[in-house]
Design a protein around this motif. Structure first.
Motif, PDB file in Angstrom:
ATOM      1  N   PRO A   1     -23.348  21.240  31.382  1.00  0.00           N
ATOM      2  CA  PRO A   1     -24.328  21.074  32.464  1.00  0.00           C
ATOM      3  C   PRO A   1     -23.736  21.163  33.862  1.00  0.00           C
ATOM      4  O   PRO A   1     -24.404  21.622  34.794  1.00  0.00           O
ATOM      5  CB  PRO A   1     -24.907  19.684  32.171  1.00  0.00           C
ATOM      6  N   GLY A   2     -22.479  20.746  34.024  1.00  0.00           N
ATOM      7  CA  GLY A   2     -21.878  20.807  35.358  1.00  0.00           C
ATOM      8  C   GLY A   2     -21.839  22.217  35.926  1.00  0.00           C
ATOM      9  O   GLY A   2     -21.780  22.400  37.153  1.00  0.00           O
ATOM     10  N   MET A   3     -21.901  23.234  35.062  1.00  0.00           N
ATOM     11  CA  MET A   3     -21.889  24.624  35.528  1.00  0.00           C
ATOM     12  C   MET A   3     -23.197  25.007  36.210  1.00  0.00           C
ATOM     13  O   MET A   3     -23.305  26.084  36.785  1.00  0.00           O
ATOM     14  CB  MET A   3     -21.614  25.563  34.352  1.00  0.00           C
ATOM     15  N   LEU A   4     -24.205  24.110  36.134  1.00  0.00           N
ATOM     16  CA  LEU A   4     -25.498  24.380  36.769  1.00  0.00           C
ATOM     17  C   LEU A   4     -25.643  23.651  38.101  1.00  0.00           C
ATOM     18  O   LEU A   4     -26.743  23.554  38.660  1.00  0.00           O
ATOM     19  CB  LEU A   4     -26.632  23.987  35.817  1.00  0.00           C
ATOM     20  N   ALA A   5     -24.523  23.143  38.617  1.00  0.00           N
ATOM     21  CA  ALA A   5     -24.571  22.431  39.892  1.00  0.00           C
ATOM     22  C   ALA A   5     -25.096  23.328  41.010  1.00  0.00           C
ATOM     23  O   ALA A   5     -25.888  22.895  41.865  1.00  0.00           O
ATOM     24  CB  ALA A   5     -23.177  21.911  40.241  1.00  0.00           C
TER      25      ALA A   5
ATOM     26  N   LEU B   1     -22.914  14.605  41.318  1.00  0.00           N
ATOM     27  CA  LEU B   1     -21.817  14.789  40.381  1.00  0.00           C
ATOM     28  C   LEU B   1     -20.880  13.580  40.386  1.00  0.00           C
ATOM     29  O   LEU B   1     -20.424  13.123  39.320  1.00  0.00           O
ATOM     30  CB  LEU B   1     -21.033  16.063  40.737  1.00  0.00           C
ATOM     31  N   ARG B   2     -20.606  13.068  41.571  1.00  0.00           N
ATOM     32  CA  ARG B   2     -19.739  11.898  41.672  1.00  0.00           C
ATOM     33  C   ARG B   2     -20.367  10.680  41.003  1.00  0.00           C
ATOM     34  O   ARG B   2     -19.707   9.912  40.294  1.00  0.00           O
ATOM     35  CB  ARG B   2     -19.413  11.612  43.129  1.00  0.00           C
ATOM     36  N   ARG B   3     -21.683  10.532  41.188  1.00  0.00           N
ATOM     37  CA  ARG B   3     -22.385   9.392  40.594  1.00  0.00           C
ATOM     38  C   ARG B   3     -22.423   9.518  39.062  1.00  0.00           C
ATOM     39  O   ARG B   3     -22.234   8.528  38.340  1.00  0.00           O
ATOM     40  CB  ARG B   3     -23.817   9.338  41.142  1.00  0.00           C
ATOM     41  N   ALA B   4     -22.612  10.741  38.555  1.00  0.00           N
ATOM     42  CA  ALA B   4     -22.629  10.960  37.108  1.00  0.00           C
ATOM     43  C   ALA B   4     -21.265  10.621  36.499  1.00  0.00           C
ATOM     44  O   ALA B   4     -21.192   9.987  35.427  1.00  0.00           O
ATOM     45  CB  ALA B   4     -22.992  12.413  36.793  1.00  0.00           C
ATOM     46  N   THR B   5     -20.195  10.993  37.199  1.00  0.00           N
ATOM     47  CA  THR B   5     -18.851  10.670  36.710  1.00  0.00           C
ATOM     48  C   THR B   5     -18.644   9.162  36.658  1.00  0.00           C
ATOM     49  O   THR B   5     -18.072   8.624  35.693  1.00  0.00           O
ATOM     50  CB  THR B   5     -17.789  11.322  37.618  1.00  0.00           C
TER      51      THR B   5
ATOM     52  N   ILE C   1     -24.460  15.673  34.538  1.00  0.00           N
ATOM     53  CA  ILE C   1     -25.560  15.690  35.518  1.00  0.00           C
ATOM     54  C   ILE C   1     -26.925  15.902  34.866  1.00  0.00           C
ATOM     55  O   ILE C   1     -27.947  15.563  35.459  1.00  0.00           O
ATOM     56  CB  ILE C   1     -25.328  16.738  36.633  1.00  0.00           C
ATOM     57  N   ARG C   2     -26.948  16.434  33.661  1.00  0.00           N
ATOM     58  CA  ARG C   2     -28.232  16.534  32.956  1.00  0.00           C
ATOM     59  C   ARG C   2     -28.697  15.139  32.517  1.00  0.00           C
ATOM     60  O   ARG C   2     -29.894  14.842  32.502  1.00  0.00           O
ATOM     61  CB  ARG C   2     -28.094  17.447  31.753  1.00  0.00           C
ATOM     62  N   GLU C   3     -27.759  14.286  32.157  1.00  0.00           N
ATOM     63  CA  GLU C   3     -28.089  12.942  31.673  1.00  0.00           C
ATOM     64  C   GLU C   3     -28.243  11.925  32.789  1.00  0.00           C
ATOM     65  O   GLU C   3     -28.679  10.799  32.546  1.00  0.00           O
ATOM     66  CB  GLU C   3     -26.987  12.475  30.716  1.00  0.00           C
ATOM     67  N   LEU C   4     -27.885  12.291  34.020  1.00  0.00           N
ATOM     68  CA  LEU C   4     -28.003  11.357  35.138  1.00  0.00           C
ATOM     69  C   LEU C   4     -29.466  10.954  35.328  1.00  0.00           C
ATOM     70  O   LEU C   4     -30.333  11.824  35.428  1.00  0.00           O
ATOM     71  CB  LEU C   4     -27.465  12.016  36.417  1.00  0.00           C
ATOM     72  N   PRO C   5     -29.773   9.649  35.340  1.00  0.00           N
ATOM     73  CA  PRO C   5     -31.168   9.204  35.468  1.00  0.00           C
ATOM     74  C   PRO C   5     -31.851   9.764  36.719  1.00  0.00           C
ATOM     75  O   PRO C   5     -31.210   9.945  37.766  1.00  0.00           O
ATOM     76  CB  PRO C   5     -31.045   7.685  35.532  1.00  0.00           C
ATOM     77  N   HIS C   6     -33.157   9.999  36.578  1.00  0.00           N
ATOM     78  CA  HIS C   6     -33.920  10.593  37.678  1.00  0.00           C
ATOM     79  C   HIS C   6     -33.855   9.758  38.939  1.00  0.00           C
ATOM     80  O   HIS C   6     -33.782  10.275  40.063  1.00  0.00           O
ATOM     81  CB  HIS C   6     -35.373  10.799  37.240  1.00  0.00           C
ATOM     82  N   GLN C   7     -33.869   8.420  38.777  1.00  0.00           N
ATOM     83  CA  GLN C   7     -33.849   7.560  39.968  1.00  0.00           C
ATOM     84  C   GLN C   7     -32.565   7.724  40.783  1.00  0.00           C
ATOM     85  O   GLN C   7     -32.557   7.505  42.007  1.00  0.00           O
ATOM     86  CB  GLN C   7     -34.046   6.090  39.593  1.00  0.00           C
TER      87      GLN C   7
ATOM     88  N   ASP D   1     -39.190  18.618  37.191  1.00  0.00           N
ATOM     89  CA  ASP D   1     -38.610  19.636  38.075  1.00  0.00           C
ATOM     90  C   ASP D   1     -37.114  19.803  37.818  1.00  0.00           C
ATOM     91  O   ASP D   1     -36.595  20.916  37.762  1.00  0.00           O
ATOM     92  CB  ASP D   1     -38.820  19.245  39.538  1.00  0.00           C
ATOM     93  N   LEU D   2     -36.431  18.682  37.657  1.00  0.00           N
ATOM     94  CA  LEU D   2     -34.989  18.723  37.430  1.00  0.00           C
ATOM     95  C   LEU D   2     -34.651  19.398  36.095  1.00  0.00           C
ATOM     96  O   LEU D   2     -33.718  20.180  36.004  1.00  0.00           O
ATOM     97  CB  LEU D   2     -34.421  17.303  37.432  1.00  0.00           C
ATOM     98  N   GLN D   3     -35.448  19.071  35.073  1.00  0.00           N
ATOM     99  CA  GLN D   3     -35.129  19.597  33.745  1.00  0.00           C
ATOM    100  C   GLN D   3     -35.287  21.111  33.659  1.00  0.00           C
ATOM    101  O   GLN D   3     -34.643  21.758  32.832  1.00  0.00           O
ATOM    102  CB  GLN D   3     -35.992  18.912  32.685  1.00  0.00           C
ATOM    103  N   THR D   4     -36.127  21.685  34.514  1.00  0.00           N
ATOM    104  CA  THR D   4     -36.263  23.156  34.490  1.00  0.00           C
ATOM    105  C   THR D   4     -34.964  23.853  34.897  1.00  0.00           C
ATOM    106  O   THR D   4     -34.737  25.016  34.552  1.00  0.00           O
ATOM    107  CB  THR D   4     -37.385  23.623  35.441  1.00  0.00           C
ATOM    108  N   VAL D   5     -34.124  23.132  35.648  1.00  0.00           N
ATOM    109  CA  VAL D   5     -32.856  23.711  36.092  1.00  0.00           C
ATOM    110  C   VAL D   5     -31.890  23.868  34.920  1.00  0.00           C
ATOM    111  O   VAL D   5     -31.098  24.812  34.869  1.00  0.00           O
ATOM    112  CB  VAL D   5     -32.228  22.837  37.196  1.00  0.00           C
TER     113      VAL D   5
END
Length: 473
Positions: free
Chosen positions: A369-373, A398-402, A408-414, A428-432
């Protein structure tokens, strides 16, 4: 053949050259490859001497028939032995000595107003005209194999790399096409040399030109050249056409080397995107499980040798005084060696690419997923956020996910909303986070979207159909 050594010079010498000088001087083990060209040049020269009245009918026909016999002899000996056992210093002396056996004293008239300087330069140019055409066909075959794979495997998506770090998803075909365009440019560069190469030096003599009424234009066209060299000193002293070819070979070799390196990496267990056929792999003498990409490694190593030959010959030329110097005799050794090496490298690469297998599942599993940053940054840009600021927001995500131990796909929406409300809803995020959606964004010419890749393939297929090596006039 007789052991008596036939020389084209020596009337004012009382002693023979020393054996050590002969070892350094004699070029027959290298230039025997020019026997066809040397005979063709001699036939054309005899024809022009006859046409201009400097060779009688009887002598001309004796020379013509004799040269045909010499050609047959040499062909048969090379077929049986792979070499010539003549004691002469070069192929020119061999041909003339053998011609004497078949044509008698008429053979002694063949070299009238001709020098080995213009003879040798003409032979090499003739050989190069034929051989570069064969290289063109070999390189074009590699391009066709790459095109075929790019068409067949257009739906495979793989990680793309910059700095050998995962960067963005791309189509496997886009990767193959990146090398296709390099090799196409190599072909165009090879063609560009032909105009300068196809100029005949014959009739330039040793330095000053020809004192007989020779029509050099007719002579050149008889041999298949497009034009003649414009200056006799230039004709016998210039080897720029060989420098150009050696430089071209080293550049083409570097492209092969880079492709070899990528394929070696992608074929390793750590990557596992491709596997190589038995025909183009080798094993280990100790470790039974090993399957080594030795063909590609040899191609990679050969690129350094091609570069070395190119540099070596430029070093030979840089300090020479004008016209012919014996230093130039090294031209054929380097030319033939580079030609043979590059031809083998092209054939090994063509075979390797044609027979390798692509593991599309392994490639897909290597996408992360990080390749979709960058795609996340584009999402924000489309909502009016300046790119530099969008880049910063995605970096924060990305920093917060780490920190949370997730991607970053699993990072909560909030968490996204806390960074920037323009990330939109969770939907919207999941379409990415779609590999297909990601590559399909890049529809601009040259991009990795399917339509853009197909556009490249159309261009290359059209070029392959309509492009051919220029015929000699």
């Amino acid at each position: 053949m007789s052991s008596e050594r036939y020389q084209l010079w020596g009337g004012c010498f009382e002693e023979e050259p020393s054996s050590v000088l002969r070892r350094l001087n004699d070029s027959l083990p290298v230039d025997f490859r020019l026997f066809h060209e040397d005979i063709r040049g001699s036939q054309a020269w005899a024809h022009e001497l006859h046409r201009s009245g400097h060779l009688s009918d009887d002598d001309y026909y004796a020379i013509e028939n004799g040269l045909r016999e010499v050609e047959k002899e040499i062909e048969e000996e090379l077929y049986k032995n792979g070499k010539l056992n003549d004691t002469e210093e070069d192929i020119h002396s061999v041909v003339e000595r053998r011609l004497c056996k078949h044509a008698g004293d008429a053979a002694l008239r063949l070299h009238t107003a001709r020098s080995r300087n213009d003879q040798s330069a003409s032979d090499v140019r003739l050989w190069m005209l034929n051989s570069t055409g064969r290289l063109y066909a070999t390189l074009k075959e590699l391009i066709q194999v790459l095109v075929n794979r790019a068409e067949k495997e257009i739906n495979i998506i793989v990680p793309g790399y910059t700095h050998l770090q995962r960067a963005q998803p791309v189509r496997w075909s886009q990767f193959l096409l990146s090398y296709l365009w390099l090799f196409r440019d190599d072909i165009i560069r090879l063609e560009e040399q032909r105009t300068r190469l196809s100029r005949c030096p014959l009739g330039s003599g040793a330095i000053a030109g020809c004192a007989l009424s020779i029509d050099r234009k007719k002579l050149a066209h008889h041999l298949g050249f497009d034009d003649i060299t414009p200056n006799s000193m230039f004709a016998v002293g210039s080897r720029d056409y060989i420098v150009e070819f050696l430089n071209w070979s080293s550049l083409c070799g570097s492209h092969l080397s880079r492709l070899a390196e990528d394929l070696i990496i992608y074929g390793s267990r750590e990557f596992g995107f491709i596997s190589f056929s038995d025909q183009f792999s080798t094993g280990s003498s100790l470790m039974p499980q090993k399957r080594n990409p030795d063909g590609l490694e040899l191609v990679r190593g050969a690129s350094g040798l091609l570069l070395g030959d190119s540099l070596a010959f430029s070093c030979v030329l840089k300090g020479l005084p004008s016209t012919y110097n014996k230093d130039l005799q090294s031209d054929k050794e380097l030319l033939f060696r580079s030609y043979d090496k590059l031809t083998d490298c092209l054939k090994v690469m063509t075979g390797t690419v044609a027979t390798m297998q692509v593991n599309s599942e392994r490639a897909l599993q290597s996408l992360e997923p990080g390749m979709l940053a960058t795609d996340l940054a584009h999402l924000l840009v489309r909502r009016g956020v300046p790119f530099r600021r969008a880049h910063h927001y995605v970096g924060m995500a990305l920093r917060r996910a780490t920190a949370l131990g997730v991607n970053i796909r699993e990072l909560p929406h909030q968490e996204y909303s806390a960074i920037c409300s323009d990330f939109g809803t969770e939907a919207d995020l999941q379409t990415v986070f779609s590999w297909e959606t990601s590559v399909e964004q890049y529809t601009s010419t040259g991009g990795t979207a399917k339509s853009a890749v197909e556009e490249q393939l159309i261009l290359l297929n059209s070029w392959l159909r309509n492009h051919s090596w220029p015929c000699r006039s």
